[in-house]
Design a protein around this motif. Structure first.
Motif, PDB file in Angstrom:
ATOM      1  N   VAL A 148      42.232 -16.318  10.737  1.00 48.70           N
ATOM      2  CA  VAL A 148      42.307 -15.142   9.885  1.00 48.70           C
ATOM      3  C   VAL A 148      42.376 -13.911  10.792  1.00 48.70           C
ATOM      4  O   VAL A 148      41.547 -13.746  11.691  1.00 48.70           O
ATOM      5  CB  VAL A 148      41.080 -15.052   8.956  1.00 48.70           C
ATOM      6  CG1 VAL A 148      41.140 -13.774   8.129  1.00 48.70           C
ATOM      7  CG2 VAL A 148      41.017 -16.277   8.046  1.00 48.70           C
ATOM      8  N   GLU A 149      43.379 -13.059  10.572  1.00 40.66           N
ATOM      9  CA  GLU A 149      43.584 -11.888  11.419  1.00 40.66           C
ATOM     10  C   GLU A 149      43.297 -10.602  10.642  1.00 40.66           C
ATOM     11  O   GLU A 149      43.501 -10.534   9.418  1.00 40.66           O
ATOM     12  CB  GLU A 149      45.029 -11.836  11.934  1.00 40.66           C
ATOM     13  CG  GLU A 149      45.413 -13.001  12.816  1.00 40.66           C
ATOM     14  CD  GLU A 149      46.860 -12.895  13.289  1.00 40.66           C
ATOM     15  OE1 GLU A 149      47.555 -11.978  12.813  1.00 40.66           O
ATOM     16  OE2 GLU A 149      47.270 -13.714  14.115  1.00 40.66           O
ATOM     17  N   LEU A 444      42.492  -8.373   6.068  1.00 40.25           N
ATOM     18  CA  LEU A 444      42.488  -9.744   6.573  1.00 40.25           C
ATOM     19  C   LEU A 444      43.690 -10.475   6.019  1.00 40.25           C
ATOM     20  O   LEU A 444      43.978 -10.397   4.822  1.00 40.25           O
ATOM     21  CB  LEU A 444      41.198 -10.460   6.157  1.00 40.25           C
ATOM     22  CG  LEU A 444      39.894  -9.861   6.674  1.00 40.25           C
ATOM     23  CD1 LEU A 444      38.699 -10.612   6.094  1.00 40.25           C
ATOM     24  CD2 LEU A 444      39.842  -9.875   8.198  1.00 40.25           C
ATOM     25  N   VAL A 445      44.400 -11.185   6.889  1.00 37.39           N
ATOM     26  CA  VAL A 445      45.615 -11.882   6.468  1.00 37.39           C
ATOM     27  C   VAL A 445      45.626 -13.306   7.006  1.00 37.39           C
ATOM     28  O   VAL A 445      45.006 -13.599   8.043  1.00 37.39           O
ATOM     29  CB  VAL A 445      46.889 -11.149   6.945  1.00 37.39           C
ATOM     30  CG1 VAL A 445      46.952  -9.734   6.384  1.00 37.39           C
ATOM     31  CG2 VAL A 445      46.972 -11.115   8.463  1.00 37.39           C
ATOM     32  N   VAL A 446      46.325 -14.182   6.281  1.00 35.53           N
ATOM     33  CA  VAL A 446      46.581 -15.554   6.719  1.00 35.53           C
ATOM     34  C   VAL A 446      48.044 -15.858   6.431  1.00 35.53           C
ATOM     35  O   VAL A 446      48.681 -15.164   5.626  1.00 35.53           O
ATOM     36  CB  VAL A 446      45.683 -16.577   5.981  1.00 35.53           C
ATOM     37  CG1 VAL A 446      44.221 -16.342   6.287  1.00 35.53           C
ATOM     38  CG2 VAL A 446      45.951 -16.543   4.480  1.00 35.53           C
ATOM     39  N   THR A 465      35.290 -26.102   9.769  1.00 35.09           N
ATOM     40  CA  THR A 465      33.905 -25.855  10.194  1.00 35.09           C
ATOM     41  C   THR A 465      33.505 -26.920  11.211  1.00 35.09           C
ATOM     42  O   THR A 465      34.212 -27.928  11.376  1.00 35.09           O
ATOM     43  CB  THR A 465      32.963 -25.905   8.988  1.00 35.09           C
ATOM     44  OG1 THR A 465      32.907 -27.262   8.494  1.00 35.09           O
ATOM     45  CG2 THR A 465      33.454 -24.983   7.866  1.00 35.09           C
ATOM     46  N   PRO A 466      32.362 -26.722  11.880  1.00 39.04           N
ATOM     47  CA  PRO A 466      31.907 -27.748  12.845  1.00 39.04           C
ATOM     48  C   PRO A 466      31.700 -29.121  12.207  1.00 39.04           C
ATOM     49  O   PRO A 466      31.801 -30.139  12.885  1.00 39.04           O
ATOM     50  CB  PRO A 466      30.591 -27.163  13.367  1.00 39.04           C
ATOM     51  CG  PRO A 466      30.746 -25.687  13.197  1.00 39.04           C
ATOM     52  CD  PRO A 466      31.512 -25.511  11.939  1.00 39.04           C
ATOM     53  N   GLY A 494      38.838 -14.170  12.410  1.00 38.21           N
ATOM     54  CA  GLY A 494      38.566 -15.278  13.311  1.00 38.21           C
ATOM     55  C   GLY A 494      38.302 -16.605  12.616  1.00 38.21           C
ATOM     56  O   GLY A 494      38.284 -17.646  13.280  1.00 38.21           O
ATOM     57  N   THR A 495      38.090 -16.590  11.304  1.00 36.11           N
ATOM     58  CA  THR A 495      37.917 -17.845  10.565  1.00 36.11           C
ATOM     59  C   THR A 495      39.133 -18.721  10.748  1.00 36.11           C
ATOM     60  O   THR A 495      40.269 -18.273  10.634  1.00 36.11           O
ATOM     61  CB  THR A 495      37.685 -17.557   9.077  1.00 36.11           C
ATOM     62  OG1 THR A 495      36.515 -16.755   8.919  1.00 36.11           O
ATOM     63  CG2 THR A 495      37.527 -18.849   8.293  1.00 36.11           C
ATOM     64  N   VAL A 496      38.913 -19.999  11.046  1.00 34.67           N
ATOM     65  CA  VAL A 496      40.001 -20.946  11.289  1.00 34.67           C
ATOM     66  C   VAL A 496      40.346 -21.632   9.973  1.00 34.67           C
ATOM     67  O   VAL A 496      39.469 -22.181   9.286  1.00 34.67           O
ATOM     68  CB  VAL A 496      39.626 -21.980  12.351  1.00 34.67           C
ATOM     69  CG1 VAL A 496      40.778 -22.978  12.555  1.00 34.67           C
ATOM     70  CG2 VAL A 496      39.281 -21.286  13.666  1.00 34.67           C
TER      71      VAL A 496
END
Length: 501
Positions: A148-149, A444-446, A465-466, A494-496
């Motif tokens: 996430v940018e 925030l964009v994806v 998540t881990p 930064g969320t993947v």
């Protein structure tokens, strides 16, 4: 939060929507087998019977028409998606109240189709199945990921334009004298709105072409630049020069004449270097002396008067576009056509994008060699409807007639390019013009392909998540450049998130 079991429930064999078949490109095709069983293809397997050709896939510019059926099945929102808290208007508030154009709905349809692929990936178990017969070969996470940018998202529209010198106007031979008009000398009149046929009998005329007679003895070549004082053409070897102004000479000017045309003549004489008179709206003896000096430099008879055909008037320097006569022809009709001297870009803008342009709007122009220059909107015309070849079909009545007319309604827009050198050697070319629709800062964009359509409406993203992956609902904002604005609980920079490979 949507659980994995709820997501994987989409692949139950009894689902009435049919079996889902995943392709390596991330596309999903639905095909019902006679036995009701699900056919799942692993990454890399391509069903050539079902995979559409690249040319057949809808493009963003044509989504409104080609995706209407798919859009009907997608949630009817551009900013809601996956949230029940009633805040769906938050994203729209940043748009400054700008109305949504049909393309917005099309982009949502694009999202619905794109995310169906992601939903199919989840349904077939490729992001962590339930341990069935194929569980040992299923990957433990999404095939690819993106972060996430936080960025500035700018929505644009790209339209077709044409580079050239603008519309051409025609230089006509002066009207023939009627032999009358002493009583129409126009003393004290401005001359604006008068026709070219109101010139005088030719008394004091210093050019053979003043009365519309004579033989053309010289014309310029196409592409020639003509400035104030330069020769436009010759009649009986007498030069007919260019003067700058907003209306043509329409009468004989001599001592005692008054009006805006007198002031226009005197401004030109002063610009050409002649002195000894005051620039005003009165033609006096001092003006006549300056005119005689000008006539001497033109190798004309020094009469001190100026007739309608003694000069051609334009609003600035001109470029010859087409020569319509030749030396030896009688002075009549069209002599040549010309344009401005600077290259401009013309756009016949679809009226649905009218809100994107106003005088002073800056745009980007892409040339055929992929280089770009900046341009500015300097003129906006009146919307018009082009009938095209449809006019030959009759009155145009019927269901399709009005629709075709609406589709062809355009707004003429002129763009000025200050950096003429940036246009290179192109004299005329088809170009692409990018208009800025709206911009959202610090959002925030994806990638659009990261969206997953939720059952019952709304969208989610597959967050890595881990401990594995989970689906988190998101609220959608603006779409632009294959990305979409998102917000929601647990969504931050930064969320993947998972995306198709």
């Amino acid at each position: 939060m949507t659980s994995r079991d709820e997501t994987e429930a989409l692949s139950v064999a009894g689902e009435p929507s049919g079996a889902l078949e995943r392709h390596s490109s991330g596309e999903v095709s639905t095909k019902r087998h006679s036995s009701g069983e699900v056919s799942t293809k692993r990454p890399g397997a391509v069903d050539t019977a079902e995979e559409p050709s690249p040319d057949a896939r809808p493009q963003t510019r044509d989504l409104e028409t080609s995706l209407s059926a798919e859009a009907a099945t997608a949630p009817d929102t551009a900013s809601g998606g996956g949230s029940d808290d009633g805040d769906d208007d938050d994203a729209a508030a940043h748009g400054g109240g700008r109305r949504r154009r049909p393309l917005r709905t099309s982009l949502i349809a694009l999202a619905a189709i794109t995310v169906a692929a992601a939903a199919g990936v989840a349904a077939t178990g490729t992001i962590g199945g339930d341990g069935g017969d194929s569980g040992s070969s299923a990957p433990s996470g999404p095939p690819a990921t993106a972060k996430v940018e936080r960025t500035t998202l700018t929505d644009t529209e790209t339209v077709d334009g044409n580079l050239g010198y603008g519309d051409a106007t025609t230089v006509q031979a002066p009207a023939s004298s009627s032999g009358t008009g002493e009583g129409q000398s126009g003393q004290g009149q401005s001359g604006q709105g008068q026709s070219g046929q109101s010139d005088q009998s030719g008394q004091g005329s210093s050019a053979a072409g003043s009365a519309g007679d004579g033989i053309v003895t010289w014309v310029p070549e196409e592409g020639r630049r003509i400035e104030r004082g330069d020769t436009v053409y010759r009649v009986d070897q007498q030069r007919i020069p260019l003067l700058y102004g907003s209306f043509p000479l329409y009468r004989t000017l001599q001592s005692g004449s008054e009006g805006d045309d007198v002031e226009m003549l005197e401004k030109n004489l002063r610009a050409l270097g002649y002195k000894g008179f005051t620039v005003d709206d009165t033609y006096n003896s001092a003006t006549a002396e300056a005119v005689k000096e000008w006539q001497d430099d033109l190798n004309r008879e020094e009469t001190g008067t100026v007739a309608a055909g003694d000069a051609v008037v334009a609003d600035g320097a001109r470029r010859v576009a087409d020569v319509k006569t030749s030396p030896g022809a009688a002075l009549s009709g069209s002599i040549l056509s010309w344009t401005g001297t600077e290259r401009i870009v013309g756009v016949d803008l679809d009226v649905q994008f009218e809100d994107l342009v106003e005088k002073g709007t800056e745009v980007t122009v892409e040339l055929p060699d992929n280089t770009t220059v900046q341009a500015e909107v300097t003129d906006i015309g009146t919307p018009s409807t082009s009938q095209g070849d449809d006019s030959a079909d009759g009155s145009g009545s019927g269901d399709s007639g009005s629709g075709d007319s609406d589709d062809k309604a355009t707004l003429p827009v002129e763009l000025t390019v200050k950096d003429q050198k940036g246009l290179g050697r192109y004299q005329a070319a088809a170009v692409q013009v990018t208009l800025k629709a709206e911009s959202r800062k610090d959002v925030l964009v994806v990638p659009v392909s990261a969206l997953v359509a939720q059952r019952g409406g709304g969208y989610a993203v597959e967050v890595v998540t881990p401990d594995g992956t989970e689906y988190r609902p998101v609220k959608l904002g603006m779409f632009a450049d294959s990305r979409v604005e998102v917000s929601g609980k647990g969504i931050k920079e930064g969320t993947v998130v998972g995306v198709p490979k």
